[in-house]
Structures are given as structure tokens and as C-alpha cells.
Write an enzyme that holds these catalytic residues in place. Structure first.
Site, PDB file in Angstrom:
ATOM      1  NE  ARG A  80      -3.838   0.449   2.089  1.00  0.00           N
ATOM      2  CZ  ARG A  80      -4.590   0.980   3.039  1.00  0.00           C
ATOM      3  NH1 ARG A  80      -4.669   0.398   4.232  1.00  0.00           N
ATOM      4  NH2 ARG A  80      -5.269   2.096   2.831  1.00  0.00           N
ATOM      5  CB  CYS A 116      -1.987   4.374   9.006  1.00  0.00           C
ATOM      6  SG  CYS A 116      -3.412   4.971   9.951  1.00  0.00           S
TER       7      CYS A 116
END
Length: 270
Positions: free
Chosen positions: A170, A228
Site C-alpha cells: 500500500r 496510515c
């Protein structure tokens, strides 16, 4: 320094307010797991509705103070009451609960290392009994832990160390299962949550965590922040840093907020 983590053996010697924050990003709802069995006396707290505000901008923005006041009062906790939070295993949701409760004014909050799985493994009793709502004089006030916004995160990425807690694929922009745009904040350093844990979901020893963070440029003398996807896993990194004695601001909006402004730059690759 009192560690923000607590072991099962340490928990057995205390009588704190217990909070079960079990949560699954992709479902099923954490309440189902709580209803199936939890620590005796534990109150369930829902991450999506009590530890976050409605989405936008970002998927898990800060809850308002009224919401946090209500959830803390029903557990019976006051500002200085010892509180222990846990989740099913890896402390991801528990870390978000720890951070939110500390940010809004609870002074003594710790996370059960290894969560419910560790409790069960040590022979701990579980129950399906739900404790009655209590009451207290607690009033939530924001600002007791540091945070940064998008501008602050960009500054840290440029002049300090901005830690990205997402999985490497990611971070690299190779996959993006949650957000409309893939990639990371330019200059960020990838420290995946999995790197901080043992295979059974406990945090690695404090000395190992300190070495790991130092190897990624994160020390007590560094200008740090964590982020995040939506501000949950970032609190897990902040918890691990706190266990080593380092307090790092969290970018609560994280990637899901960063990408709401198309003028903000995006980086890809590992």
C-alpha cells in the site's frame, strides 16, 4: 516511565476499568466478537461510532468531545481512573482507543499486550455477561496528546521522519483496497505495523522496537509523526514508540485525508 502496555500477569493484580475495542476493518462488527466472549467486566466501545467521527474528510476523523464524554462516563471512569483497553489480538483497535482516550483527557490508559488471545492463552476467564452502564464526572477535553494536520505531516516528511504504518504494497502504491488514490506522502518512511509484532500478536520487546525505529531514523531527538490509511494503524505505531519512551504526533486524517486535496503531491514505489 510507565509503559503504555500491560501484561496479563500485571492485569491480574489490578482492578481497572476494562474496555473491549475489538474491531475489524472489513467486518464482521466487533460487537459480535465481544458478545461471543470477553474479559469479565469489560465494556464494549465501537471504533467507528465512538472512537471516530463521521467520515469526511478522512475515513476515521476525531470524534467530538461529547461522544467521548458519553462513552467514558458509561464505563464509570474518571480522569485519573486506571483504564485497560484490549482487542482480539494485535492491539490495532486497542491502540486507537488508547490514543483517543488519552487525547481527550484520561491520564492512566494502558493496552493489554496480546489482547484477548493472550488472556485466553494464559487461562483467563471470559464471559458473555455485559456490565451495566455506570456514571462518572468525566468531561472530555481535546489536546492532551500531540497531532498534526496535512500541512504538519508534509513538514515532518520534509525535515524529520514521517512514519507510514501501512503494509509495504500500500505504501508503494501497488495496491489500494480502501482509498481512491494509491501511494504515500513524499518523503515518508515505511514502518509496517507487522514489523512491530511477534507472530502471536504481542509487541516485540522494547529494546527491539527502539532498535527498529532507530534504524528507520526515528529517535527521541527526531522530529516525528505517524500516519496510515485513516488514523487507526498510526496510533499503533505511536503506542509502540511510546513504549520506547518516544512521544510522536499522529496525523489522524492520514492518507484518506491527504488525498482529498488534489494539489497535494503523491509518491509511489518502495
Amino acid at each position: 516511565m510507565t509503559s503504555p502496555l500491560i501484561t496479563v500477569d500485571e492485569l491480574r493484580t489490578l482492578k481497572p476499568v476494562l474496555i473491549d475495542a475489538t474491531w475489524n476493518l472489513a467486518g464482521p462488527p466487533g460487537r459480535e466478537a465481544y458478545d461471543a466472549g470477553h474479559l469479565p467486566g469489560a465494556h464494549f466501545v465501537d471504533l467507528d461510532t465512538e472512537l471516530a467521527g463521521p467520515p469526511g474528510p478522512g475515513r476515521h476523523p476525531l470524534p467530538d468531545a461529547t461522544t467521548v464524554t458519553t462513552l467514558v462516563r458509561r464505563t464509570g471512569a474518571s480522569a485519573d481512573t486506571p483504564v485497560v483497553v484490549y482487542d482480539a489480538a494485535n492491539s490495532l483497535a486497542a491502540a486507537r482507543a488508547w490514543w483517543i482516550l488519552r487525547y481527550f483527557g484520561l491520564t492512566d490508559v494502558r493496552v493489554l499486550d496480546g489482547g484477548l488471545a493472550a488472556w485466553r492463552a494464559a487461562g483467563g476467564e471470559v464471559t458473555t455477561d455485559v456490565p451495566a452502564d455506570a456514571d462518572s464526572d468525566f468531561t472530555a477535553t481535546p489536546g492532551h496528546l500531540p497531532l498534526v494536520d496535512a500541512e504538519g505531516a508534509a513538514k515532518v516528511a520534509s525535515s524529520g521522519v514521517l512514519l507510514d504504518a501501512r503494509a509495504p504494497e500500500r505504501f508503494a502504491g501497488e495496491v489500494e483496497p480502501m482509498d481512491k488514490v494509491a501511494g504515500h506522502i513524499p518523503g515518508a518512511v515505511n514502518t509496517p505495523m507487522a514489523d512491530l509484532l511477534t507472530p502471536d500478536g504481542h509487541f516485540k520487546p522494547t529494546a527491539d522496537l527502539a532498535t527498529y525505529f532507530a534504524n528507520h531514523g526515528a529517535t527521541a531527538d527526531t522530529d516525528l509523526a505517524t500516519y496510515c490509511g485513516s488514523g487507526v494503524t498510526a496510533t499503533h505505531t505511536a503506542l509502540a514508540l511510546q513504549a520506547t519512551g518516544i512521544q510522536a504526533p499522529v496525523y489522524i486524517g492520514s492518507w484518506s485525508d491527504w488525498i482529498t486535496d488534489p494539489t497535494r503531491p503523491i509518491a509511489t514505489g518502495r
